[in-house]
Write an enzyme that holds these catalytic residues in place. Structure first.
Site, short mmCIF file in Angstrom:
data_model
loop_
_atom_site.label_atom_id
_atom_site.label_comp_id
_atom_site.label_asym_id
_atom_site.label_seq_id
_atom_site.Cartn_x
_atom_site.Cartn_y
_atom_site.Cartn_z
N ASP A 1 43.89 36.04 148.26
CA ASP A 1 43.68 35.16 149.43
C ASP A 1 42.63 35.80 150.32
OD1 ASP A 1 45.54 33.13 148.92
OD2 ASP A 1 47.17 34.23 149.87
N THR B 1 53.50 32.41 145.88
CA THR B 1 53.27 31.76 147.16
C THR B 1 54.52 31.81 148.02
OG1 THR B 1 52.26 29.83 148.23
CG2 THR B 1 53.75 29.37 146.38
N SER C 1 47.02 24.74 141.82
CA SER C 1 46.68 25.81 140.87
C SER C 1 46.79 25.40 139.39
CB SER C 1 47.52 27.05 141.15
OG SER C 1 47.18 27.53 142.43
N TYR D 1 42.90 23.03 153.63
CA TYR D 1 42.07 22.35 152.63
C TYR D 1 42.53 20.92 152.35
CZ TYR D 1 45.95 24.02 149.78
OH TYR D 1 47.20 24.28 149.30
N ASN E 1 49.48 37.72 146.30
CA ASN E 1 49.47 36.34 145.81
C ASN E 1 49.11 36.24 144.33
OD1 ASN E 1 46.63 36.80 146.01
ND2 ASN E 1 46.33 34.59 146.06
N GLY F 1 38.08 25.03 153.65
CA GLY F 1 39.22 25.74 153.06
C GLY F 1 39.26 25.60 151.54
N GLY G 1 45.50 32.02 164.80
CA GLY G 1 46.71 32.11 164.00
C GLY G 1 47.08 33.54 163.69
N ALA G 2 48.36 33.73 163.39
CA ALA G 2 48.86 35.07 163.03
C ALA G 2 49.93 34.94 161.95
CB ALA G 2 49.40 35.78 164.27
N LYS H 1 55.58 36.10 148.98
CA LYS H 1 54.39 36.96 148.95
C LYS H 1 54.67 38.41 149.39
CE LYS H 1 50.80 33.46 149.47
NZ LYS H 1 49.58 33.03 150.17
P1 NAP Z 1 52.20 30.47 158.05
O1 NAP Z 1 52.46 31.88 157.67
O2 NAP Z 1 53.34 29.52 158.21
O3 NAP Z 1 51.36 30.51 159.43
C1 NAP Z 1 51.01 29.34 160.13
C2 NAP Z 1 50.24 29.69 161.39
O4 NAP Z 1 49.88 28.48 162.07
C3 NAP Z 1 51.06 30.51 162.39
O5 NAP Z 1 50.21 31.42 163.05
C4 NAP Z 1 51.55 29.43 163.34
O6 NAP Z 1 51.90 29.92 164.60
C5 NAP Z 1 50.31 28.57 163.43
N1 NAP Z 1 50.60 27.24 163.97
C6 NAP Z 1 51.32 26.25 163.39
N2 NAP Z 1 51.35 25.17 164.21
C7 NAP Z 1 50.64 25.50 165.32
C8 NAP Z 1 50.31 24.81 166.53
N3 NAP Z 1 50.71 23.56 166.76
N4 NAP Z 1 49.54 25.46 167.45
C9 NAP Z 1 49.10 26.71 167.23
N5 NAP Z 1 49.39 27.42 166.10
C10 NAP Z 1 50.14 26.82 165.16
O7 NAP Z 1 51.22 29.76 157.02
P2 NAP Z 1 50.01 30.41 156.18
O8 NAP Z 1 50.49 30.73 154.82
O9 NAP Z 1 49.37 31.46 157.00
O10 NAP Z 1 49.04 29.14 156.04
C11 NAP Z 1 48.38 28.56 157.16
C12 NAP Z 1 47.51 27.39 156.67
O11 NAP Z 1 46.51 27.91 155.79
C13 NAP Z 1 48.26 26.34 155.85
O12 NAP Z 1 47.74 25.07 156.19
C14 NAP Z 1 47.93 26.68 154.42
O13 NAP Z 1 47.96 25.54 153.57
C15 NAP Z 1 46.52 27.21 154.57
N6 NAP Z 1 46.13 28.18 153.52
C16 NAP Z 1 44.98 27.95 152.85
C17 NAP Z 1 44.57 28.83 151.89
C18 NAP Z 1 43.30 28.56 151.15
O14 NAP Z 1 43.11 29.17 150.08
N7 NAP Z 1 42.40 27.73 151.65
C19 NAP Z 1 45.33 29.99 151.60
C20 NAP Z 1 46.51 30.21 152.33
C21 NAP Z 1 46.90 29.30 153.29
P3 NAP Z 1 53.46 30.21 164.88
O15 NAP Z 1 53.75 31.41 164.02
O16 NAP Z 1 53.49 30.43 166.34
O17 NAP Z 1 54.25 29.04 164.42
#
Ligand code: NAP
Length: 289
Positions: A107, A67, A22, A230, A92, A251, A131-132, A71
């Site tokens: 987001d 972040t 950012s 990303y 965010n 991403g 994902g969740a 959040k």
């Molecule tokens: P988060 O809240 O930690 O959630 C991560 C998710 O990934 C959870 O649902 C988790 O499941 C799942 N996961 C992790 N390892 C896994 C595996 N081996 N198999 C299946 N599911 C798995 O993180 P977040 O903030 O949502 O971010 C998720 C990703 O999005 C990150 O890589 C982040 O950098 C990216 N992101 C990108 C943007 C963008 O602007 N492009 C914005 C926000 C986030 P469990 O809960 O079961 O562990």
């Protein structure tokens, strides 16, 4: 960047913040538009969040990004909440409107904008969301507002969380949302009728960039594959999808759109999107080396 006696600050609060894109994105945009603002990263531990928010207000910041892990926790510290952020339950972006702090969730709107910009119209489509976590929750909500048919797949430990997301959306918007465990059979079945597949897990993120939750043979031409990871820009999922003739949305687009929408709220100016994307991509490539 010239810091003057009139420079106002903007920034990011989170923990960790070292890897954020950012500052590069926003400082380039401020400079391009000749705005006397400076964007800084601030590592803020959870117990210091209240003082940090008060401090940014006292310092007359134009606003700030929020972040992980703040959040959700930042919400009671704000004066006002945008309805979308309220429904999602996460913020965010915060705007300082003459001492009143208002929270937004760009987001979610950044994800939607990334699709629309690629002429992918989600309304009425079958969407499979993997994902969740925090990002998935925001995406599930904004997609449901577009009246999509949503299927959320998540690994077992977090199925309750996925069910909670779905229940919240069903209550607010009345949508039909299905939730399944992320198992090969369920994934295959869900993808049979999918128009859009969105990975909102962290799987595929560097240093595990060789991983994807979706076997390549399940991706067919005509599917739209979106990965919110990303780093790397072209994840394994997107490489497989491109090779299969699917439409892909990176991403990086969501990342830059969430930033561009925040920039617009802070400055009231049209964000220089192409420049923001170019400097972010350059920074990501530098980090990949
Ligand atoms: P988060 O809240 O930690 O959630 C991560 C998710 O990934 C959870 O649902 C988790 O499941 C799942 N996961 C992790 N390892 C896994 C595996 N081996 N198999 C299946 N599911 C798995 O993180 P977040 O903030 O949502 O971010 C998720 C990703 O999005 C990150 O890589 C982040 O950098 C990216 N992101 C990108 C943007 C963008 O602007 N492009 C914005 C926000 C986030 P469990 O809960 O079961 O562990």
């Amino acid at each position: 960047m010239n810091i003057s006696g009139k420079t106002r600050i903007c920034g990011l609060i989170g923990d960790p913040v070292e890897h954020t894109m950012s500052p590069v994105m926003h400082n380039a945009a401020f400079a391009k538009l000749g705005l006397d603002y400076a964007y800084l990263p601030f590592r803020v531990r959870p117990e210091e969040l209240p003082q940090a928010v008060k401090g940014l207000k006292a310092l007359n910041a134009i606003g700030f990004n929020v972040t992980i892990p703040h959040k959700v926790a930042v919400i009671p510290r704000l004066d006002e909440l945008d309805p979308l952020a309220e429904k999602i339950g996460a913020v965010n972006t915060v705007v300082n409107d003459n001492g009143a702090l208002k929270g937004y969730n760009t987001d979610a709107s950044g994800f939607l904008q990334a699709l629309l910009e690629r002429e992918v119209e989600p309304a009425g489509k079958n969407i499979v969301l993997l994902g969740a976590g925090g990002a998935a929750r925001a995406i599930a909500y904004i997609l449901s507002e577009q009246d999509v048919n949503l299927t959320i797949l998540n690994r077992r430990e977090e199925l309750d969380w996925a069910e909670a997301i779905a229940a919240n959306i069903r209550k607010d918007l009345g949508n039909v949302i299905e939730v399944f465990e992320l198992l090969p059979d369920y994934l295959e079945k869900a993808l049979e009728h999918a128009d859009i597949l969105a990975n909102a897990t962290s799987v595929g993120m560097s240093p595990d960039s060789g991983k994807s939750l979706v076997p390549a043979q399940l991706i067919r031409p005509g599917l739209v594959a979106v990965d919110i990871v990303y780093n790397p820009v072209r994840t394994k999922l997107l490489q497989d999808a491109a090779a299969a003739g699917a439409v892909i949305v990176e991403g990086l687009d969501m990342l830059v759109w969430q930033g561009a929408l925040a920039f617009e709220k802070w400055t009231g100016e049209k964000p220089p999107f192409d420049l923001m994307k170019e400097v972010t991509l350059r920074e990501l490539e530098k980090n990949e080396k």
